[in-house]
Motif scaffolding. Structure first.
Motif, PDB file in Angstrom:
ATOM      1  N   SER A  69      -2.899  -4.843   2.324  1.00  0.00           N
ATOM      2  CA  SER A  69      -2.987  -6.306   3.126  1.00  0.00           C
ATOM      3  C   SER A  69      -4.138  -6.034   4.085  1.00  0.00           C
ATOM      4  CB  SER A  69      -1.678  -6.530   3.244  1.00  0.00           C
ATOM      5  OG  SER A  69      -1.816  -7.878   4.188  1.00  0.00           O
ATOM      6  N   LEU A  70      -4.643  -7.401   4.471  1.00  0.00           N
ATOM      7  CA  LEU A  70      -5.446  -7.589   5.630  1.00  0.00           C
ATOM      8  C   LEU A  70      -4.603  -7.730   6.711  1.00  0.00           C
ATOM      9  CD1 LEU A  70      -8.379 -10.079   4.279  1.00  0.00           C
ATOM     10  CD2 LEU A  70      -8.024  -7.155   4.211  1.00  0.00           C
ATOM     11  N   VAL A  78     -13.381  -3.085   5.056  1.00  0.00           N
ATOM     12  CA  VAL A  78     -13.296  -2.545   3.688  1.00  0.00           C
ATOM     13  C   VAL A  78     -13.764  -3.551   2.832  1.00  0.00           C
ATOM     14  CG1 VAL A  78     -12.255  -1.394   2.059  1.00  0.00           C
ATOM     15  CG2 VAL A  78     -11.643  -0.492   4.413  1.00  0.00           C
ATOM     16  N   LEU A  79     -13.095  -4.734   2.805  1.00  0.00           N
ATOM     17  CA  LEU A  79     -13.421  -5.895   1.833  1.00  0.00           C
ATOM     18  C   LEU A  79     -14.824  -6.513   2.096  1.00  0.00           C
ATOM     19  CD1 LEU A  79     -12.030  -7.895  -0.182  1.00  0.00           C
ATOM     20  CD2 LEU A  79     -11.294  -9.118   1.873  1.00  0.00           C
ATOM     21  N   ILE A  98     -10.707  -8.358  -7.238  1.00  0.00           N
ATOM     22  CA  ILE A  98     -10.141  -7.520  -5.982  1.00  0.00           C
ATOM     23  C   ILE A  98      -8.603  -8.204  -5.813  1.00  0.00           C
ATOM     24  CG2 ILE A  98     -10.166  -7.435  -3.562  1.00  0.00           C
ATOM     25  CD1 ILE A  98     -13.126  -7.529  -3.787  1.00  0.00           C
ATOM     26  N   ARG A  99      -7.825  -7.133  -5.660  1.00  0.00           N
ATOM     27  CA  ARG A  99      -6.349  -7.645  -5.445  1.00  0.00           C
ATOM     28  C   ARG A  99      -5.911  -7.013  -4.108  1.00  0.00           C
ATOM     29  NH1 ARG A  99      -7.625 -10.307  -8.831  1.00  0.00           N
ATOM     30  NH2 ARG A  99      -6.686 -10.533 -11.001  1.00  0.00           N
ATOM     31  N   PRO A 301     -15.885   1.960   7.292  1.00  0.00           N
ATOM     32  CA  PRO A 301     -14.852   1.334   6.331  1.00  0.00           C
ATOM     33  C   PRO A 301     -15.812   0.524   5.210  1.00  0.00           C
ATOM     34  CG  PRO A 301     -14.750   0.308   8.417  1.00  0.00           C
ATOM     35  CD  PRO A 301     -15.527   1.554   8.566  1.00  0.00           C
ATOM     36  N   LYS A 302     -16.912   0.025   5.707  1.00  0.00           N
ATOM     37  CA  LYS A 302     -17.761  -0.675   4.652  1.00  0.00           C
ATOM     38  C   LYS A 302     -18.254   0.208   3.482  1.00  0.00           C
ATOM     39  CE  LYS A 302     -20.601  -3.875   5.799  1.00  0.00           C
ATOM     40  NZ  LYS A 302     -21.599  -4.787   6.377  1.00  0.00           N
TER      41      LYS A 302
END
Length: 339
Positions: A69-70, A78-79, A98-99, A301-302
């Protein structure tokens, strides 16, 4: 250059069988598949890239991605990395589903089932270190649906590769920073996410093992779990510091950094506690800038969002396994002077 025809002749199979193995399509006897891959490697077989692009567009590949979760701001970046790669893959007729889920195995299992029901060809996921997740990954591998883990890994699974930090090393780095930034008797409180997440336990293992030679004056007081939740972190950090007024250092091994640091400030302990944490998100940047946090360790993260999708796409289009099983991101230390 070697051709599929030459590989087929050496392996004693049809060109169609070689094509299925090298392009990860359909069921082939494992021994035969291993023989074909060995011959292809020995001949340094390189697939035709232009042909691969056309083949990928015809396949209409579908990839799934499961991330936490964000609520943990780390996963915002990351997202972003995942969305950028997904947009790029659209040009190859590849869709990314994406979940985003809570930090528990049940939610993860449900997300995996939903993605499989939508006929994904591969899954990138940040797994809980749970036997049910491990069995599900292994079952997917047997069905020809590869899994690449990112951000955190899972032990003894058949996942294709891992993308993320070397968490033992990053935990050791945190210990080294804390040792350099403290003096005299040091009493450390550890605030972590969950013992069910491998990267959290690996960070703590690297941290505690590195401090072992200095255990005569650097002491681990207590470890608390806050499940990457800021409110829970605020409450539990407050209880920890009230129960152990001797604590003069905190190691945040996961999320919940902002809530924990708010507790430190509310108790007027900001100038008396050395804090080491992870990830350059807006809240931690602010806390480093104002001197609440002494240092943070970043983990790109990216890249963690984009590279798992790139590895899956390459594997599904070429049949070639990733060059490395462990794709570690760099350890990046930030302090107030370079934040």
């Amino acid at each position: 250059m070697a051709t599929i025809k030459e590989i087929a002749a050496l392996a004693g199979v049809s060109r169609g069988t070689v094509d299925r193995v090298l392009n990860n399509r359909g069921a082939v006897n494992p021994a035969t598949a291993a023989k074909i891959r060995e011959i292809a490697k020995a001949l340094d077989y390189k697939p035709n890239r232009a042909g691969l692009v056309l083949a990928a567009q015809k396949k209409k590949l579908k990839l799934g991605m499961i991330l936490f979760s964000l609520d943990n701001p780390f996963f915002i970046d990351v997202l972003e990395g995942a969305n950028e790669k997904a947009q790029e893959l659209e040009g190859y007729n590849c869709t990314v589903l994406i979940r985003q889920i809570p930090l528990n195995p049940e939610a993860q299992l449900q997300a995996m089932e939903e993605l499989v029901a939508q006929e994904v060809n591969g899954i990138a996921m940040a797994p809980c270190n749970d036997e049910r997740i491990r069995q599900s990954i292994n079952a997917l591998s047997e069905r020809g649906i590869p899994v690449v883990t990112f951000n955190t890994d899972i032990e003894n699974s058949k996942r294709l590769a891992y993308v993320g930090s070397n968490y033992t090393k990053s935990g050791a780095t945190a210990a080294g920073l804390l040792r350099l930034m403290t003096h005299g008797e040091v009493h450390v409180g550890i605030v972590t996410g969950s013992s069910g997440i491998l990267c959290h336990t690996e960070r703590i293992a690297g941290f505690t093992e590195t401090l072992r030679p200095w255990q005569d004056h650097i002491h681990i007081t207590e470890i608390i779990e806050v499940h990457d939740d800021e409110i829970e972190s605020y409450e539990k950090t407050t209880a920890l510091l009230q129960a152990h007024p001797e604590i003069n250092a905190l190691f945040f091994a996961a999320g919940g950094v902002y809530g924990g640091c708010r507790s430190v400030c509310a108790l007027n302990r900001k100038n008396h506690i050395c804090i080491v944490a992870f990830d350059k998100v807006p809240t931690t940047k602010e806390l480093v800038a104002d001197g609440t946090i002494s240092a943070i360790i970043c983990q790109q993260p990216k890249i963690q969002g984009s590279k798992p999708l790139a590895l899956l796409f390459a594997y599904l289009t070429t049949g070639e396994r990733p060059e490395k099983e462990y794709n570690y991101v760099a350890v990046d230390i930030r302090i107030r002077e370079n934040i």
